[in-house]
Design a protein around this motif. Structure first.
Motif, mmCIF file in Angstrom:
data_model
loop_
_atom_site.group_PDB
_atom_site.id
_atom_site.type_symbol
_atom_site.label_atom_id
_atom_site.label_comp_id
_atom_site.label_asym_id
_atom_site.label_seq_id
_atom_site.Cartn_x
_atom_site.Cartn_y
_atom_site.Cartn_z
ATOM 1 N N GLN A 118 0.828 -1.253 -0.192
ATOM 2 C CA GLN A 118 -0.031 -0.017 -0.050
ATOM 3 C C GLN A 118 0.828 1.213 -0.002
ATOM 4 O O GLN A 118 0.433 2.257 -0.607
ATOM 5 N N MET A 119 2.014 1.102 0.404
ATOM 6 C CA MET A 119 2.849 2.240 0.664
ATOM 7 C C MET A 119 3.757 2.623 -0.778
ATOM 8 O O MET A 119 3.736 3.677 -0.964
ATOM 9 N N VAL A 120 4.152 1.412 -1.205
ATOM 10 C CA VAL A 120 4.863 1.695 -2.317
ATOM 11 C C VAL A 120 4.538 1.082 -3.702
ATOM 12 O O VAL A 120 5.028 1.375 -4.824
ATOM 13 N N GLY A 121 3.204 0.465 -3.559
ATOM 14 C CA GLY A 121 2.710 -0.216 -4.910
ATOM 15 C C GLY A 121 3.367 -1.374 -5.222
ATOM 16 O O GLY A 121 4.201 -2.201 -4.521
ATOM 17 N N GLN A 122 3.546 -1.518 -6.567
ATOM 18 C CA GLN A 122 4.285 -2.758 -7.211
ATOM 19 C C GLN A 122 5.451 -2.191 -7.850
ATOM 20 O O GLN A 122 6.081 -3.196 -8.680
ATOM 21 N N THR B 22 11.122 -3.972 -6.379
ATOM 22 C CA THR B 22 11.575 -5.493 -6.080
ATOM 23 C C THR B 22 11.389 -6.318 -4.917
ATOM 24 O O THR B 22 11.018 -5.465 -3.992
ATOM 25 N N LEU B 23 11.362 -7.429 -5.029
ATOM 26 C CA LEU B 23 11.100 -8.219 -3.925
ATOM 27 C C LEU B 23 12.096 -7.913 -2.776
ATOM 28 O O LEU B 23 11.682 -8.058 -1.666
ATOM 29 N N GLU B 24 13.226 -7.994 -3.128
ATOM 30 C CA GLU B 24 14.401 -7.582 -2.224
ATOM 31 C C GLU B 24 14.207 -6.081 -1.319
ATOM 32 O O GLU B 24 14.243 -6.003 -0.217
ATOM 33 N N LEU C 214 12.274 -3.277 3.248
ATOM 34 C CA LEU C 214 11.317 -2.260 3.822
ATOM 35 C C LEU C 214 10.501 -2.920 5.165
ATOM 36 O O LEU C 214 10.269 -2.063 6.144
ATOM 37 N N GLN C 215 10.199 -3.995 4.881
ATOM 38 C CA GLN C 215 9.302 -4.742 6.213
ATOM 39 C C GLN C 215 10.480 -4.965 7.101
ATOM 40 O O GLN C 215 9.976 -4.703 8.150
ATOM 41 N N GLN C 216 11.609 -5.057 6.923
ATOM 42 C CA GLN C 216 12.512 -5.352 8.079
ATOM 43 C C GLN C 216 12.706 -3.987 8.709
ATOM 44 O O GLN C 216 12.838 -3.841 10.171
ATOM 45 N N GLU C 217 12.799 -2.889 7.909
ATOM 46 C CA GLU C 217 12.892 -1.480 8.530
ATOM 47 C C GLU C 217 11.618 -0.939 9.482
ATOM 48 O O GLU C 217 12.065 -0.483 10.431
ATOM 49 N N LEU C 218 10.639 -1.400 8.775
ATOM 50 C CA LEU C 218 9.466 -0.990 9.602
ATOM 51 C C LEU C 218 9.090 -2.006 10.910
ATOM 52 O O LEU C 218 8.310 -1.772 11.560
ATOM 53 N N GLY C 219 9.868 -2.999 10.893
ATOM 54 C CA GLY C 219 9.644 -3.832 12.088
ATOM 55 C C GLY C 219 8.453 -4.876 11.857
ATOM 56 O O GLY C 219 7.782 -5.552 12.640
#
Length: 325
Positions: free
Chosen positions: A36-40, A43-45, A50-55
């Motif tokens: 929802q934040m970055v769209g598509q 890349t998967l990496e 970003l998931q790791q950064e956001l916790g």
């Protein structure tokens, strides 16, 4: 009295904690926040980074602890759509909803108290029967039907009132914009506030009538009649005062419900308040804004009910006695 208030505050804090947890869980169930934040377009990496950064890869309880810590500091996230803190977005729409709720509440008071008292004093009068018929109709008809009906006749068919929007607003002490202080704003406010009032007024008419009829049969009212006290004083001072005790309780609950009812009303009349904002947020899957709205409405319910408990304890001291509270 202080111990009673302390117990109510502890209960309120516990309920708010549950509301915050439910709101947090909703965030986890309404899609992928990274998408929802970055769209598509990434890349998967990059998504995983970003998931790791956001916790978002942390255990749920750790994520909730962070969410609760930020919420205590007034940070409930940033809206995906508005790119602003959700608290600021909600606050910008709050005056419109409060204005609509206040107008509806004034109409309910002006209609329900005299009609309920009249129906109790003259139960067999043809006007009293008409009042009961109106209250039955009001309890049976959904609010969106009432809103569409009013809009069709008063706005479309007869052209007497505007059908959507908030109209012209006036700055109040430089703090917020209100439509209560100019003619155009009041004209825009009339139909949505009537829709809300039509739904709530029958509840209070029936409650006031039932309680008033019960009070009028009590011994102290018979004693007042025997002493030769005037009828208006008996009805509107002695009887009505004790009739209002349960009305205070139900009224407090309905005040919180009023905010929930505004969702449909604001959507139909395109009233730019929190209800319309919530519907737009659901359409856009703006998860932080949805979560903040739920917390905000929950806070309104809890604060209102807590204040009602305190006010009721002042009016009726028995609720502060163990066994009544």
């Amino acid at each position: 009295m202080l111990s009673f208030i302390g117990r109510r505050l502890l209960q309120a804090m516990f309920v708010l904690l549950i509301i915050s947890f439910v709101s947090f869980m909703i965030q986890d169930k309404m899609g992928d926040p990274v998408r929802q934040m970055v769209g598509q377009s990434v890349t998967l990496e990059q998504r995983e980074a970003l998931q790791q950064e956001l916790g978002l890869n942390d255990p749920m309880l750790i994520q909730y602890g962070r969410f609760l810590g930020r919420a205590i500091q007034g940070d409930l996230g940033t809206s995906y759509y508005y790119k602003e803190p959700t608290i600021d977005v909600i606050a910008s729409r709050l005056p419109a909803t409060l204005e609509l709720s206040f107008a509806a509440l004034v109409l309910v008071i002006l209609l329900a108290i005299p009609l309920g008292v009249f129906a109790a004093i003259h139960p067999k009068n043809i006007l009293s029967r008409a009042v009961l018929l109106f209250s039955t109709l009001g309890l049976s008809v959904p609010i969106f039907i009432v809103a569409v009906f009013l809009m069709y006749f008063f706005a479309i068919e007869w052209g007497l009132l505007p059908s959507f929007g908030r109209g012209e607003t006036t700055s109040v002490f430089g703090l917020w914009q209100s439509g209560l202080f100019n003619r155009d704003g009041l004209r825009h406010l009339l139909l949505p506030s009537l829709s809300l009032a039509f739904v709530l007024t029958p509840i209070f008419i029936r409650l006031i009538r039932a309680e008033m009829m019960d009070v009028l049969q009590s011994d102290y009212i018979r004693y007042a009649w025997a002493k030769g006290i005037s009828a208006p004083r008996i009805y509107f001072v002695h009887a009505l005062k004790n009739t209002m005790l349960p009305v205070i309780t139900v009224g407090g609950i309905q005040l919180g419900t009023l905010v929930a009812y505004t969702i449909l009303t604001e959507s139909i009349f395109q009233w730019p308040g929190m209800g319309l904002l919530f519907m737009d947020a659901v359409t856009r899957v703006d998860v932080p804004l949805i979560s903040t709205y739920l917390i905000f409405v929950g806070v309104i319910f809890v604060v209102t009910n807590t204040l009602v408990d305190v006010v009721y304890s002042l009016v009726n001291p028995r609720v502060r006695i163990p066994g009544y509270s």
